[in-house]
Design a protein around this motif. Structure first.
Motif, PDB file in Angstrom:
ATOM      1  N   ALA A   1       0.845  -1.191   0.000  1.00  0.00           N
ATOM      2  CA  ALA A   1       0.000   0.000   0.000  1.00  0.00           C
ATOM      3  C   ALA A   1       0.884   1.246   0.000  1.00  0.00           C
ATOM      4  N   GLY A   2       1.974   1.194   0.760  1.00  0.00           N
ATOM      5  CA  GLY A   2       2.957   2.288   0.812  1.00  0.00           C
ATOM      6  C   GLY A   2       4.297   1.632   1.113  1.00  0.00           C
ATOM      7  N   TYR A   3       5.412   2.242   0.694  1.00  0.00           N
ATOM      8  CA  TYR A   3       6.718   1.573   0.848  1.00  0.00           C
ATOM      9  C   TYR A   3       7.020   1.208   2.295  1.00  0.00           C
ATOM     10  N   GLY A   4       6.567   2.033   3.236  1.00  0.00           N
ATOM     11  CA  GLY A   4       6.887   1.777   4.634  1.00  0.00           C
ATOM     12  C   GLY A   4       5.976   0.745   5.293  1.00  0.00           C
ATOM     13  N   GLU A   5       4.953   0.328   4.578  1.00  0.00           N
ATOM     14  CA  GLU A   5       4.025  -0.649   5.159  1.00  0.00           C
ATOM     15  C   GLU A   5       4.417  -2.063   4.780  1.00  0.00           C
ATOM     16  N   PRO A   6       3.994  -3.053   5.590  1.00  0.00           N
ATOM     17  CA  PRO A   6       4.318  -4.439   5.246  1.00  0.00           C
ATOM     18  C   PRO A   6       3.780  -4.754   3.852  1.00  0.00           C
TER      19      PRO A   6
ATOM     20  N   VAL B   1       6.273  -6.368 -14.089  1.00  0.00           N
ATOM     21  CA  VAL B   1       6.922  -5.460 -13.138  1.00  0.00           C
ATOM     22  C   VAL B   1       5.854  -4.967 -12.170  1.00  0.00           C
ATOM     23  N   GLY B   2       6.216  -4.863 -10.908  1.00  0.00           N
ATOM     24  CA  GLY B   2       5.262  -4.397  -9.908  1.00  0.00           C
ATOM     25  C   GLY B   2       5.789  -3.166  -9.200  1.00  0.00           C
ATOM     26  N   ASN B   3       4.870  -2.347  -8.718  1.00  0.00           N
ATOM     27  CA  ASN B   3       5.238  -1.215  -7.858  1.00  0.00           C
ATOM     28  C   ASN B   3       3.999  -0.806  -7.074  1.00  0.00           C
ATOM     29  N   GLY B   4       4.183  -0.539  -5.792  1.00  0.00           N
ATOM     30  CA  GLY B   4       3.024  -0.153  -4.984  1.00  0.00           C
ATOM     31  C   GLY B   4       1.951  -1.232  -5.093  1.00  0.00           C
ATOM     32  N   ASN B   5       0.727  -0.816  -5.396  1.00  0.00           N
ATOM     33  CA  ASN B   5      -0.361  -1.799  -5.477  1.00  0.00           C
ATOM     34  C   ASN B   5      -0.571  -2.310  -6.908  1.00  0.00           C
TER      35      ASN B   5
ATOM     36  N   ILE C   1      -2.021 -12.901  -3.981  1.00  0.00           N
ATOM     37  CA  ILE C   1      -1.577 -11.536  -3.651  1.00  0.00           C
ATOM     38  C   ILE C   1      -2.717 -10.781  -2.971  1.00  0.00           C
ATOM     39  N   ARG C   2      -3.914 -10.866  -3.553  1.00  0.00           N
ATOM     40  CA  ARG C   2      -5.068 -10.122  -3.014  1.00  0.00           C
ATOM     41  C   ARG C   2      -5.353 -10.516  -1.568  1.00  0.00           C
ATOM     42  N   GLU C   3      -5.189 -11.801  -1.289  1.00  0.00           N
ATOM     43  CA  GLU C   3      -5.460 -12.297   0.058  1.00  0.00           C
ATOM     44  C   GLU C   3      -4.504 -11.685   1.088  1.00  0.00           C
ATOM     45  N   ARG C   4      -3.292 -11.381   0.646  1.00  0.00           N
ATOM     46  CA  ARG C   4      -2.269 -10.905   1.587  1.00  0.00           C
ATOM     47  C   ARG C   4      -2.086  -9.383   1.616  1.00  0.00           C
ATOM     48  N   LEU C   5      -2.420  -8.734   0.516  1.00  0.00           N
ATOM     49  CA  LEU C   5      -2.155  -7.298   0.432  1.00  0.00           C
ATOM     50  C   LEU C   5      -3.107  -6.539   1.353  1.00  0.00           C
TER      51      LEU C   5
END
Ligand SMILES: NCCC[C@H](NC(=O)CCC(=O)O)C(=O)O
Length: 446
Positions: A186-191, A258-262, A281-285
């Protein structure tokens, strides 16, 4: 508590022996440009120009140093003896292929340098690094020792950074680093959710695997890295790359996703079980919905994706959406260029496309994303690194002058045994460790 964090990109500075040796079976560009004459100076300047443009935009941009090549210690380990010039001469005469392998400037592709897990994901809340063993290709398998030394020198403070040795160097644990790893959050500082993509299972001969080209990464290697980094189930997803994509020239996942953020930007042929990967991914994000930007074969055939390196782009946050930093080749392939025009107009998360010229690297199968290692750092961690490797205007000027002074503008295979080249490289690298404040990291300095 969520800490403010940024994504720093560490690009590999192209080394003075950049050449086209056709060393990477399964990498279409490497094979098709074999024996062309390279231009190491232009390659290094193209890389620096890319770094500078991104640094000027306010992205935190770091530099990772090239390695000592030709690598004399490897030649000695293979039985070549005598003074360095004699070692080179013998190798050039009897084993030009071995000499080419130990001369490759392949450490420039720092997406393969290591896998990095940000502290927000790891159980001990430190940033974890595991240099990739790159055991699938001899010329790359000799990188991890110096890579590890460089990373330890830059990320030295053990209260923030944890360094693991590379995994055992056998095919069972073939590991290609961040090229097969992307992080959604969700944000770089978040898990976040770290997506590990592997080519095949090592200990299951019945499992699907490519038929023509090698799978460089195993599930067992990806799992070992996740264990070493202290990732829990909710922070890790393991996905198999589509074997047909590997056989179509997609030797790393970052050639097709390639992925970045959400946001995960990927081709429909990227994964063996696309629906499952997205569900995992959806289950964990947490804190954000996954934005899956899927490119169909009807819009961009796999071969056009491979030829253009559309997915080997950097996906970067901007104040209003995401920027896709693509290689110039994307504008030369009609289907891809058309797709990109539609993409920015689509109202999706990717709102801008910009072209970067990294042609010298592209001819060996390395696009903008291959040239960089992403390291997410919170404010305290960023303060704790060796700041000498961060690209400022001053460092850019110094490195450009350094390249102009030391690099050749033409290099062909039969020059790799030239003892003068080895001398030039060592002189240049010795100066470079001074410029970047790295201490002694090369074998010739130890
Ligand atoms: N992530 C991009 C890696 C590209 C790299 N190419 C090479 O090593 C080609 C070198 C040569 O053929 O001279 C590779 O295949 O691992």
């Amino acid at each position: 508590m969520v800490k403010h964090a940024v994504e720093a990109n560490f690009d590999g500075l192209v080394g003075p022996t950049h050449n086209y040796a056709g060393l990477s079976w399964g990498n279409v560009a490497s094979k098709s440009n074999v024996s062309s004459v390279s231009n190491p100076k232009e390659a290094a300047l193209q890389g620096l120009a890319k770094m500078k443009r991104l640094a000027d935009r306010g992205y935190v941009q770091g530099v990772l140093p090239p390695h000592e090549r030709p690598h004399i210690p490897t030649l000695r380990a293979l039985g070549f003896e005598g003074p360095d010039a004699r070692v080179l001469e013998q190798a050039a005469k009897s084993s030009p292929s071995i000499l080419a392998a130990v001369s490759s400037a392949s450490p420039m592709w720092t997406a393969n340098a290591a896998t990095v897990s940000p502290s927000a994901d790891t159980s001990d809340h430190r940033v974890h690094f595991t240099p990739a063993n790159l055991s699938a290709k001899f010329h790359r398998s000799i990188e991890h020792a110096v890579t590890g030394r460089a990373l330890k020198s830059i990320f030295a403070d053990e209260s923030y950074f944890a360094h693991h040795p590379a995994l055992p160097s056998v095919s069972h644990f073939g590991d290609e680093g961040a090229a097969n790893h992307t992080r959604l959050c969700a944000g770089y500082g978040e898990p976040g959710v770290e997506l590990f993509v592997y080519g095949q299972m090592a200990f299951n001969e019945q499992a699907p695997a490519p038929k023509k080209y090698p799978a460089r990464q195993t599930l067992e290697a990806s799992q070992a890295v996740a264990r070493l980094h202290g990732l829990r189930d909710q922070n890790a997803v393991f996905a198999q790359q589509n074997p047909d994509a590997i056989d179509g020239g997609v030797f790393h996942n970052d050639v097709i996703a390639v992925g970045n953020g959400n946001t995960l930007f990927y081709h429909e042929m990227a994964f063996l079980n696309e629906a499952q990967v997205l569900a995992d991914i959806r289950e964990r994000l947490t804190g954000a919905e996954l934005e899956a930007v899927r490119v169909s074969s009807a819009d961009v055939p796999l071969e056009d994706a491979v030829a253009s390196y559309l997915f080997n782009s950097q996906l970067l946050n901007t104040p209003d959406g995401m920027l896709l930093a693509v290689p110039g080749e994307c504008r030369e392939v009609a289907s891809v260029s058309r797709y990109l025009d539609g993409l920015v107009k689509s109202g999706g998360p990717i709102t801008a496309v910009e072209v970067f010229d990294v042609k010298q690297s592209m001819r060996n199968g390395g696009g903008p994303a291959c040239l960089r290692l992403r390291v997410v750092l919170n404010d305290d961690e960023l303060k704790a690194i060796n700041r000498g490797v961060l690209l400022t205007d001053e460092l850019y000027e110094r490195l450009t002058t350094w390249v102009e002074a030391h690099y050749r503008d033409e290099l062909s295979q039969n020059e790799l045994g030239d003892p003068m080249l080895l001398e030039e490289v060592r002189k240049a690298l010795d100066e470079l460790t001074g410029i970047m404040g790295l201490g002694s990291i090369y074998d010739f300095q130890l």
